[in-house]
Design a protein around this motif. Structure first.
Motif: not given
Length: 242
Positions: A84-90
């Motif tokens: 989720x962190x990676x997705x949120x960052x993207x």
């Protein structure tokens, strides 16, 4: 007399008299009594099924299982968090990129008078910055000897420049909101009225700012303004009093 010989002689006589066997028997009986006492204590112990051990054993097994489940849940939560962190960052980068693109397009389509107001404020900021002045007054006292007092208009200059910066931020914000043109123009005019009043009070030459729209290269005007300000500053005479 040889002590070793006496000891050997003593044990030899004791054995002949049957004393050694009697002592061994007494020792054996004493150990047997102790052993029987220990056996009685063992008989007095409760059976294991009547102690806390079975329940504790089950609790240990349950706790171990709970720990395994918790560790697995932690690993799942950690994987989910990273995903989720990676997705949120993207997504945030995509959103910010889209927003900045839209902001740039909106500013390009904003009324010209707002961009002109921002440029005029920037020009005025340069004129105000060039009005920085300071003076040094020499002092003397019998107690402290020779010293000096330095005074300047730094605080007033900084306050004016902060107001100019706030005005520029407001002009930019007005480009991104739906505001009636007449209302926006009135606000810009009122803002500049206040800014010019502060700038002229600091020594900015009115005609220098008012002539900014004449067909003269803007960079040349700024350089000329800064040059004249530096010449005025060079003519500044320090006040010295003793």
């Amino acid at each position: 007399m040889n002590t070793r010989f006496q000891t050997e002689e003593f044990f030899s006589k004791a054995k002949e008299l049957g004393l050694v066997d009697d002592i061994d028997r007494q020792l054996e009986e004493r150990k047997n009594v102790q052993r029987l006492a220990i056996l009685e204590k063992m008989k007095a112990l409760p059976p294991i099924e009547k102690t806390e051990l079975p329940a504790i054993g089950k609790a240990v097994i349950a706790a171990r299982r709970a720990l395994e489940l918790a560790e697995e849940a932690f690993r799942d939560a950690d994987r989910n968090f990273k995903y989720l962190s990676q997705r949120s960052y993207g997504l945030q980068n995509q959103f910010e990129g889209a927003r900045l693109t839209l902001e740039r397009e909106a500013k390009e389509l904003a009324p010209d008078f707002l961009r002109t107001a921002w440029e005029d404020a920037s020009f005025l900021d340069g004129l105000v910055s060039a009005r920085f002045e300071y003076s040094t007054e020499a002092t003397y006292s019998y107690r402290h000897g020779q010293g000096s007092i330095i005074t300047s208009n730094h605080d007033a200059i900084l306050a004016c420049r902060n107001n100019i910066k706030a005005a520029q931020d407001r002009f930019m914000a007005m480009m991104l909101v739906d505001i009636p043109r007449a209302k926006a123009q009135a606000e810009v005019a009122e803002t500049f009225s206040k800014l010019e009043g502060e700038a002229y009070a600091l020594g900015v030459v009115r005609s220098t700012f008012e002539d900014r729209r004449k067909p003269v290269d803007l960079l040349a005007k700024i350089e000329d303004s800064v040059y004249r300000a530096s010449k005025e500053h060079a003519r500044h005479i320090e006040t010295i009093s003793i």
